[in-house]
Design a protein around this motif. Sequence first.
Motif, PDB file in Angstrom:
ATOM      1  N   ASN A  73      56.934  51.065  28.388  1.00 61.12           N
ATOM      2  CA  ASN A  73      57.146  49.630  28.571  1.00 61.12           C
ATOM      3  C   ASN A  73      55.799  48.976  28.861  1.00 61.12           C
ATOM      4  O   ASN A  73      55.345  48.934  29.995  1.00 61.12           O
ATOM      5  N   ARG A  74      55.176  48.460  27.803  1.00 54.69           N
ATOM      6  CA  ARG A  74      53.836  47.879  27.958  1.00 54.69           C
ATOM      7  C   ARG A  74      53.713  46.653  27.066  1.00 54.69           C
ATOM      8  O   ARG A  74      54.114  46.665  25.908  1.00 54.69           O
ATOM      9  N   GLU A  75      53.115  45.613  27.634  1.00 59.88           N
ATOM     10  CA  GLU A  75      52.762  44.417  26.871  1.00 59.88           C
ATOM     11  C   GLU A  75      51.310  44.093  27.181  1.00 59.88           C
ATOM     12  O   GLU A  75      50.953  43.879  28.344  1.00 59.88           O
ATOM     13  N   LEU A  76      50.459  44.084  26.175  1.00 62.55           N
ATOM     14  CA  LEU A  76      49.028  43.873  26.387  1.00 62.55           C
ATOM     15  C   LEU A  76      48.743  42.428  26.799  1.00 62.55           C
ATOM     16  O   LEU A  76      49.448  41.498  26.406  1.00 62.55           O
ATOM     17  N   VAL A  77      47.671  42.266  27.591  1.00 60.01           N
ATOM     18  CA  VAL A  77      47.292  40.951  28.083  1.00 60.01           C
ATOM     19  C   VAL A  77      45.776  40.851  28.102  1.00 60.01           C
ATOM     20  O   VAL A  77      45.079  41.838  28.375  1.00 60.01           O
ATOM     21  N   ASP A  78      45.242  39.689  27.766  1.00 64.52           N
ATOM     22  CA  ASP A  78      43.798  39.458  27.879  1.00 64.52           C
ATOM     23  C   ASP A  78      43.429  39.287  29.343  1.00 64.52           C
ATOM     24  O   ASP A  78      44.216  38.766  30.152  1.00 64.52           O
ATOM     25  N   ILE A  79      42.211  39.697  29.696  1.00 66.05           N
ATOM     26  CA  ILE A  79      41.800  39.615  31.095  1.00 66.05           C
ATOM     27  C   ILE A  79      41.784  38.166  31.589  1.00 66.05           C
ATOM     28  O   ILE A  79      42.006  37.897  32.783  1.00 66.05           O
ATOM     29  N   GLU A  80      41.564  37.226  30.672  1.00 72.32           N
ATOM     30  CA  GLU A  80      41.595  35.821  31.063  1.00 72.32           C
ATOM     31  C   GLU A  80      42.979  35.384  31.525  1.00 72.32           C
ATOM     32  O   GLU A  80      43.124  34.368  32.212  1.00 72.32           O
ATOM     33  N   ASP A  81      43.995  36.140  31.132  1.00 71.20           N
ATOM     34  CA  ASP A  81      45.374  35.798  31.494  1.00 71.20           C
ATOM     35  C   ASP A  81      45.894  36.640  32.650  1.00 71.20           C
ATOM     36  O   ASP A  81      47.116  36.766  32.838  1.00 71.20           O
ATOM     37  N   VAL A  82      44.982  37.244  33.390  1.00 73.10           N
ATOM     38  CA  VAL A  82      45.354  37.989  34.600  1.00 73.10           C
ATOM     39  C   VAL A  82      44.900  37.177  35.807  1.00 73.10           C
ATOM     40  O   VAL A  82      43.754  36.707  35.871  1.00 73.10           O
ATOM     41  N   SER A  83      45.778  37.012  36.775  1.00 73.50           N
ATOM     42  CA  SER A  83      45.445  36.254  37.977  1.00 73.50           C
ATOM     43  C   SER A  83      44.193  36.813  38.647  1.00 73.50           C
ATOM     44  O   SER A  83      44.064  38.038  38.809  1.00 73.50           O
ATOM     45  N   PRO A  84      43.227  35.978  39.028  1.00 71.54           N
ATOM     46  CA  PRO A  84      42.010  36.462  39.710  1.00 71.54           C
ATOM     47  C   PRO A  84      42.320  37.291  40.945  1.00 71.54           C
ATOM     48  O   PRO A  84      41.611  38.258  41.243  1.00 71.54           O
ATOM     49  N   VAL A  85      43.366  36.935  41.658  1.00 71.56           N
ATOM     50  CA  VAL A  85      43.699  37.695  42.863  1.00 71.56           C
ATOM     51  C   VAL A  85      44.149  39.106  42.505  1.00 71.56           C
ATOM     52  O   VAL A  85      43.967  40.046  43.290  1.00 71.56           O
ATOM     53  N   MET A  86      44.716  39.283  41.315  1.00 69.33           N
ATOM     54  CA  MET A  86      45.086  40.628  40.869  1.00 69.33           C
ATOM     55  C   MET A  86      43.838  41.455  40.589  1.00 69.33           C
ATOM     56  O   MET A  86      43.766  42.638  40.937  1.00 69.33           O
ATOM     57  N   ILE A  87      42.845  40.845  39.979  1.00 66.18           N
ATOM     58  CA  ILE A  87      41.588  41.550  39.717  1.00 66.18           C
ATOM     59  C   ILE A  87      40.907  41.919  41.030  1.00 66.18           C
ATOM     60  O   ILE A  87      40.410  43.039  41.199  1.00 66.18           O
ATOM     61  N   ASP A  88      40.890  41.004  41.982  1.00 67.24           N
ATOM     62  CA  ASP A  88      40.295  41.306  43.287  1.00 67.24           C
ATOM     63  C   ASP A  88      41.013  42.463  43.965  1.00 67.24           C
ATOM     64  O   ASP A  88      40.384  43.344  44.565  1.00 67.24           O
ATOM     65  N   ALA A  89      42.346  42.483  43.852  1.00 68.17           N
ATOM     66  CA  ALA A  89      43.134  43.514  44.518  1.00 68.17           C
ATOM     67  C   ALA A  89      42.867  44.890  43.913  1.00 68.17           C
ATOM     68  O   ALA A  89      42.678  45.875  44.630  1.00 68.17           O
TER      69      ALA A  89
END
Length: 797
Positions: free
Chosen positions: A74-90
């Motif tokens: 179960n995977r759906e690809l996403v561009d990094i621009e469409d990932v919440s900044p707080v998720m990247i920080d976490a």
Amino acid sequence: MLQRISQLVVVGVVAGLLVAAMALPAVGGMGITARNVASGFLDMPSQLETPPPPQRSTIYDSEGGVIAEIFDQNRELVDIEDVSPVMIDAIMAIEDASFYEHGGLDVSGTLRAAVRTLGGNTEGASSITQQYVKNVQIEAATSQEELDEAREETIARKIRELRYAVALEQRMTKDEILEGYLNIAYFSDGAYGVESAAQHFFQVPASELELHQAATIAGLVRYPYLYNPRFFPEQTIERRNVVLDRMVSTGAITEEEAEEAKTEDMDLDLDTPPNGCVPSDQPFFCDYVVQEIEQDERFGPNETERARWLRTAGLEIHTTLDPQTQDAGQDAVDKWVPRDNESRKVAAQVVIEPGTGHILGMMQSRNYGPDESKLGETSINFTTDADRGGSSGFQAGSTFKAFTLAAALEQGLPFSTSFNSPASTTVSGQVSCNGGRLQTWSPSNAGDSNAGNLNMVSGTKASSNTYFAQLQARAGLCNTMEMAEKLGLKRADGTLFTENPNSLANSSFTLGSEEVSPIRVANAYATFSAGGTYCEPQAITRIEDRQADTTIELEPQCERVIDEDVADGTSYLLSQTFHGGTASNLGIGRPAAGKTGTTDGSAAAWFAGFTPQMASSVFVGDPRGPQQYPLRNVTIGDRPYSVVYGATIPGPIWQETMRGAHEGLEVEQLASPPGKFGSTSESAPRSGDDGDEEASPASHDGGVPNVVGMTEAAAVSALEDAGYSVNVSGTTVRSSEPEGSVAAVNPDPGSQLPEGATVNVFLSSGGGQASTEDAPGNDGWYPVTPAAGAPGRDGRD
């Protein structure tokens, strides 16, 4: 200059790690392995292929609605621009806080992990780049050996990852590596990639994750099974709080923000996308699409590769399924043959677009599932052939008479071709396609009906077995078989009629003694509608491969197989069944052609018909074995039936489907009868005529009198006074008329018949409404129609 310094630092660190590894004492030969790997470090392969990870494939109907999703992960690809900044920080705080500063590895963490691994203790502490490398190798594994090698907890594997990581950092940007990692990582409970995890756990896209949600997801990566929120919510919360504290230490958030986030409930709303055809609203069409991909060599060298492609390539599969047609057909099928009917009978239907072969609908009265012993459940698609997940087929009854008509017209026989068609007859001298002479055959009509002389028009309306037996003999049995094959007919087991020994020895081909599937019958009738142009049944129009960034367009595969005049002539003859024939009560308010079918002993019942826009065939029978479990004395749903004929259940299913499917479409006309086949009168030549020139005996001006409700004696007298011969059937029918009185006549009251023609009279057994009937044992006789004004219709043929 800074990039060069960074690369030197990375190489220096790697060298230091290798020296440290080699300096450690050997443990069961581990030291030797480490030294060997280290000494060849610079010679190791450094180019790691990083294809997109496995994704969900989606099947769409013709209007873009989702039919099903098919996937291994179960995977759906996403561009990094469409990932919440707080998720990247976490994720960086808990997995690799210095990701944007280092050259591919966390120096202290990697050294510590290597040393402990050599000592027999497994430890991660890899950088995000190294984790990405490991996941890529796992996903790329094509054998268990490769998979084990990608997962092994050894210094050798660590060093391989380091080598790839160093090279990867030199050819990919940090954002590209982080995006790849977020898309490939496993986040627990069947969710692969951050987008699927966000949707699975919190019902939001990754771009809308809040702090407490992002910290929860980020905490799952290290031990996705131990921290599975579904089974271990307390551990998940503890892990989330660890992530929040790490985010404070990296400066991503303040202590106040962390403490506030810790008070948030996880508030999980687990939602896993349905996987496969079982949960689909159109499961059997879904299964057909899957079979089409897995069986078609255009989509891969072998079935295993094609199945993997389907489940991992993130395909967007656009199909021909028309929602309006599918809904109308499924409603009709479920209404007339409920899925949980105790008799275990099944209805199956296919609707096809003439001129393209597009499958507009595929329905059957079963839930899709693997437990064949469970009432109303099956994984067998009874609409199609065995090689597409179907059955071995069912005898199709008098729907095959259409192919005899086409063969006769192709041989140049006119509509006026006539034969004396008594209750029974004898046919001899037939020769099969292998040159073998067949035994004498003695077909008969049901109800001992003696129709007298019939031509193609009246014989088709009456569905007379004895007429069609003689017409097949005149046209040639082999020609009739070959005509069916031209129209795409073959046995559901994949064999051709002209090659199958059982078929070649069978005189009764015209009466539908061959086991076929509804999709084949529907498509053959679609060929008549399309003026003789045959198209392969087609379910898929376009496949977009997101991994390969390619699109496969699938065009209809069509060719002319019979002359247009032959197709149009057959269509005309079949259209007459709605006008005083076996389909009299099955009109849909627009031009249509069709044919009922009931097999010997009412083992199975069919209806096949078409308009210029659609062709459909409906089968009703018992998948356990129609001959062993015939359509006699059965209750289907809450309706009891003494006998089920082609117009009893299949006909109304077809009628309701076509009415609903055509709603909103323009009314189109069927082709006119070609003049080359002569007069379209249903009057057969007088005795002594050769059948090539049409005779025109007078018909009774008032037509068949309406004698329904009369006593037997009064009805016979009235019919004889009108100039007709009378046959009183020994078979009674359920009717609202008093027992012993006339329940119905055949042909309909008001029908214009030649003087002396036979009218069949059926007496009432009481207890119900009169209905249209087709002959038991290949349905060859005139229709029986309800009394004028009688409420409702039982719908037999």
